[in-house]
Design an enzyme around this catalytic site. Structure first.
Site, PDB file in Angstrom:
ATOM      1  N   SER A  88     -40.242 -60.176-163.250  1.00  0.00           N
ATOM      2  CA  SER A  88     -38.849 -60.152-163.718  1.00  0.00           C
ATOM      3  C   SER A  88     -37.963 -59.582-162.624  1.00  0.00           C
ATOM      4  O   SER A  88     -38.217 -58.466-162.160  1.00  0.00           O
ATOM      5  CB  SER A  88     -38.705 -59.259-164.947  1.00  0.00           C
ATOM      6  OG  SER A  88     -39.484 -59.722-166.003  1.00  0.00           O
TER       7      SER A  88
ATOM      8  N   ARG B 132     -38.466 -49.345-168.194  1.00  0.00           N
ATOM      9  CA  ARG B 132     -38.624 -49.608-166.756  1.00  0.00           C
ATOM     10  C   ARG B 132     -38.008 -48.486-165.900  1.00  0.00           C
ATOM     11  O   ARG B 132     -37.431 -48.749-164.834  1.00  0.00           O
ATOM     12  CB  ARG B 132     -37.970 -50.934-166.343  1.00  0.00           C
ATOM     13  CG  ARG B 132     -38.549 -52.174-166.972  1.00  0.00           C
ATOM     14  CD  ARG B 132     -39.974 -52.437-166.492  1.00  0.00           C
ATOM     15  NE  ARG B 132     -40.388 -53.777-166.811  1.00  0.00           N
ATOM     16  CZ  ARG B 132     -40.880 -54.155-167.990  1.00  0.00           C
ATOM     17  NH1 ARG B 132     -41.022 -53.270-168.957  1.00  0.00           N
ATOM     18  NH2 ARG B 132     -41.248 -55.404-168.186  1.00  0.00           N
TER      19      ARG B 132
ATOM     20  N   GLU C  23     -34.235 -55.314-161.695  1.00  0.00           N
ATOM     21  CA  GLU C  23     -35.368 -54.450-162.011  1.00  0.00           C
ATOM     22  C   GLU C  23     -36.136 -54.162-160.719  1.00  0.00           C
ATOM     23  O   GLU C  23     -36.777 -53.126-160.574  1.00  0.00           O
ATOM     24  CB  GLU C  23     -36.281 -55.175-163.006  1.00  0.00           C
ATOM     25  CG  GLU C  23     -37.311 -54.288-163.620  1.00  0.00           C
ATOM     26  CD  GLU C  23     -38.660 -54.946-163.718  1.00  0.00           C
ATOM     27  OE1 GLU C  23     -39.641 -54.221-163.813  1.00  0.00           O
ATOM     28  OE2 GLU C  23     -38.745 -56.184-163.676  1.00  0.00           O
TER      29      GLU C  23
HETATM   30  N1  EPU Z   1     -35.880 -66.701-172.637  1.00  0.00           N
HETATM   31  C1  EPU Z   1     -35.168 -67.857-172.446  1.00  0.00           C
HETATM   32  N2  EPU Z   1     -35.339 -68.536-171.276  1.00  0.00           N
HETATM   33  C2  EPU Z   1     -36.170 -68.118-170.310  1.00  0.00           C
HETATM   34  C3  EPU Z   1     -36.893 -66.935-170.501  1.00  0.00           C
HETATM   35  C4  EPU Z   1     -36.728 -66.230-171.671  1.00  0.00           C
HETATM   36  O1  EPU Z   1     -34.412 -68.278-173.296  1.00  0.00           O
HETATM   37  O2  EPU Z   1     -36.275 -68.804-169.278  1.00  0.00           O
HETATM   38  C5  EPU Z   1     -35.702 -65.928-173.891  1.00  0.00           C
HETATM   39  C6  EPU Z   1     -36.424 -66.525-175.090  1.00  0.00           C
HETATM   40  O3  EPU Z   1     -35.620 -66.277-176.214  1.00  0.00           O
HETATM   41  C7  EPU Z   1     -37.688 -65.692-175.172  1.00  0.00           C
HETATM   42  C8  EPU Z   1     -37.157 -64.334-174.762  1.00  0.00           C
HETATM   43  O4  EPU Z   1     -36.205 -64.632-173.733  1.00  0.00           O
HETATM   44  O5  EPU Z   1     -38.199 -65.653-176.466  1.00  0.00           O
HETATM   45  C9  EPU Z   1     -38.211 -63.385-174.241  1.00  0.00           C
HETATM   46  O6  EPU Z   1     -38.924 -63.983-173.153  1.00  0.00           O
HETATM   47  P1  EPU Z   1     -40.319 -63.370-172.658  1.00  0.00           P
HETATM   48  O7  EPU Z   1     -41.227 -63.157-173.808  1.00  0.00           O
HETATM   49  O8  EPU Z   1     -40.806 -64.229-171.542  1.00  0.00           O
HETATM   50  O9  EPU Z   1     -39.950 -61.929-172.166  1.00  0.00           O
HETATM   51  P2  EPU Z   1     -38.739 -61.341-171.314  1.00  0.00           P
HETATM   52  O10 EPU Z   1     -37.916 -60.482-172.177  1.00  0.00           O
HETATM   53  O11 EPU Z   1     -38.057 -62.446-170.590  1.00  0.00           O
HETATM   54  C10 EPU Z   1     -40.015 -59.124-170.724  1.00  0.00           C
HETATM   55  C11 EPU Z   1     -40.443 -58.358-169.514  1.00  0.00           C
HETATM   56  C12 EPU Z   1     -41.653 -59.016-168.852  1.00  0.00           C
HETATM   57  C13 EPU Z   1     -42.783 -59.044-169.855  1.00  0.00           C
HETATM   58  C14 EPU Z   1     -42.317 -59.819-171.100  1.00  0.00           C
HETATM   59  C15 EPU Z   1     -43.333 -59.783-172.199  1.00  0.00           C
HETATM   60  C16 EPU Z   1     -38.441 -57.280-168.627  1.00  0.00           C
HETATM   61  C17 EPU Z   1     -37.447 -57.227-167.542  1.00  0.00           C
HETATM   62  N3  EPU Z   1     -39.353 -58.256-168.549  1.00  0.00           N
HETATM   63  O12 EPU Z   1     -39.557 -60.401-170.290  1.00  0.00           O
HETATM   64  O13 EPU Z   1     -42.041 -58.184-167.762  1.00  0.00           O
HETATM   65  O14 EPU Z   1     -43.939 -59.664-169.316  1.00  0.00           O
HETATM   66  O15 EPU Z   1     -41.100 -59.209-171.627  1.00  0.00           O
HETATM   67  O16 EPU Z   1     -43.366 -58.506-172.751  1.00  0.00           O
HETATM   68  O17 EPU Z   1     -38.399 -56.453-169.532  1.00  0.00           O
HETATM   69  C18 EPU Z   1     -41.853 -57.815-165.399  1.00  0.00           C
HETATM   70  O18 EPU Z   1     -41.375 -56.713-165.691  1.00  0.00           O
HETATM   71  O19 EPU Z   1     -41.999 -58.190-164.210  1.00  0.00           O
HETATM   72  C19 EPU Z   1     -42.229 -58.718-166.486  1.00  0.00           C
HETATM   73  C20 EPU Z   1     -42.690 -59.952-166.262  1.00  0.00           C
END
Ligand code: EPU
Length: 346
Positions: A242, A166, A338
């Site tokens: 995010s 990012r 972010e």
């Molecule tokens: N999780 C929780 N609770 C929550 C959300 C997430 O426990 O409410 C934990 C779970 O363990 C889950 C893990 O976080 O398995 C990962 O969650 P998710 O797959 O939703 O991805 P993220 O790491 O929360 C990142 C990106 C997203 C992108 C997703 C999928 C960043 C800051 N965010 O989110 O990007 O869509 O991965 O690749 O890196 C954005 O940048 O606006 C965005 C939405």
């Protein structure tokens, strides 16, 4: 085309739905128009702060912007097919997901996992957008810009863009200096699906599709469905995706925390560091779905802050700081936004 506005509402230009105004708003349709805008800024509006925006899907305005907001209206997609590759030169104002849809339809591969990310192509290259194991930098070949001080063109090869999670030189060292006019992508005409990010294989199987048989259209469809299920639609509820980055911590720090919080997930970054999902940390602090004033933490993805209706930028920031304080107190981890916060804290 150059469009000039004064005391301009930025409400349609930020997906958080903050009713901020810009003293001046300037939109340009071509690179030559942008050069003319640069001259105008230098000669007629010297010293005014300048903010270049894209689709406004990663911005939080804390106050009105007492300067010039620039917006590109450069569209168009030029395409050259060469053997197994397709080289595309895309105007900065093209809507990112329209570009992805077109690539999938035409059989140009590599961006399927980035389906439904809001925003425009120029900002995608500044922000190095990413999702489901793919980042914009993986498919970018070069970024064409205009220097906002001199009006000169400069093309950055991908290796000059300083891409990281990012992040890019356009967000860091060279922030505010260059306006992206076009982004050049190198895509593949051969579909090699990237399915390693958690959930994609399962989502395909749930549709009765064996992951090895998935087509690009299948992948785009399941990525779109996962995002629609987890992330709030900005047209319905203001948000900027995010709000925080996933923090990167030393493995030793993670190992110590894991002893106290055995369920804490992580993804490997390199031999020394891991990334911890900020959504998990925020949920553990009891914030998931919780409101503060007219802002709230989203109830299906704790990494997203939402505008419950009529929130000011400062109300969103208050929630951000309350969440950061609780995560710091409980885990000793600092969450960095972010989202680009505009307007200073005072
Ligand atoms: N999780 C929780 N609770 C929550 C959300 C997430 O426990 O409410 C934990 C779970 O363990 C889950 C893990 O976080 O398995 C990962 O969650 P998710 O797959 O939703 O991805 P993220 O790491 O929360 C990142 C990106 C997203 C992108 C997703 C999928 C960043 C800051 N965010 O989110 O990007 O869509 O991965 O690749 O890196 C954005 O940048 O606006 C965005 C939405």
């Amino acid at each position: 085309m150059i469009r000039l506005e004064q005391d301009f509402s930025l409400l349609p230009y930020n997906t958080f739905g903050i009713a901020a105004r810009a003293a001046r708003f300037v939109e340009y349709g071509t690179v030559d128009d942008l050069r003319q805008v640069v001259r105008m800024l230098r000669d007629d509006l010297p010293g005014l702060p300048v903010l270049h925006i894209g689709g406004g899907s990663n911005l939080l305005f804390l106050s009105d912007f007492d300067g010039v907001v620039l917006h590109s209206a450069i569209g168009g997609v030029e395409c050259r097919v060469s053997g197994r590759e397709a080289l595309l030169r895309v105007g900065a104002a093209v809507v990112w997901d329209d570009f992805v849809a077109r690539c999938v339809e035409q059989g140009f591969h590599g961006v399927e996992n980035l389906s439904l990310i809001p925003g425009e192509v120029g900002a995608a290259a500044v922000q190095n957008i990413g999702a489901y194991g793919v980042e914009a930098k993986d498919v970018i070949e070069a970024v064409e810009t205009v220097d906002l001080q001199t009006g000169e063109s400069r093309t950055f090869g991908v290796e000059e863009c300083g891409y990281a999670y990012r992040d890019s030189v356009f967000k860091g060292r060279l922030r505010g200096r260059y306006a992206v006019t076009h982004v050049c992508f190198r895509l593949s005409r051969q579909f090699v699906p990237r399915l390693d990010y958690g959930g994609l294989r399962e989502a395909l199987r749930a549709e009765g599709i064996r992951p090895e048989d998935a087509t690009a259209r299948d992948l785009r469809r399941v990525v779109t469905a996962i995002r629609q299920a987890k992330l709030p639609d900005p047209k319905v509820q203001g948000n900027a995706g995010s709000f925080f980055k996933n923090p990167v911590v030393d493995r030793a720090v993670y190992d110590r925390l894991k002893a106290d919080f055995p369920a804490m997930p992580c993804y490997e970054v390199d031999a020394r560091r891991v990334k911890v999902p900020a959504g998990w940390l925020i949920e553990q602090c009891g914030w998931k779905g919780r409101p503060l004033g007219r802002a709230a933490v989203h109830d299906r993805q704790a990494l997203v802050l939402v505008n419950r209706g009529g929130a000011t930028g400062r109300e969103i920031l208050e929630l951000c700081e309350a969440v950061q304080a609780d995560v710091r107190a409980r885990f000793g981890i600092e969450l960095s936004p972010e989202v680009n916060i505009i307007g200073g804290k005072q």
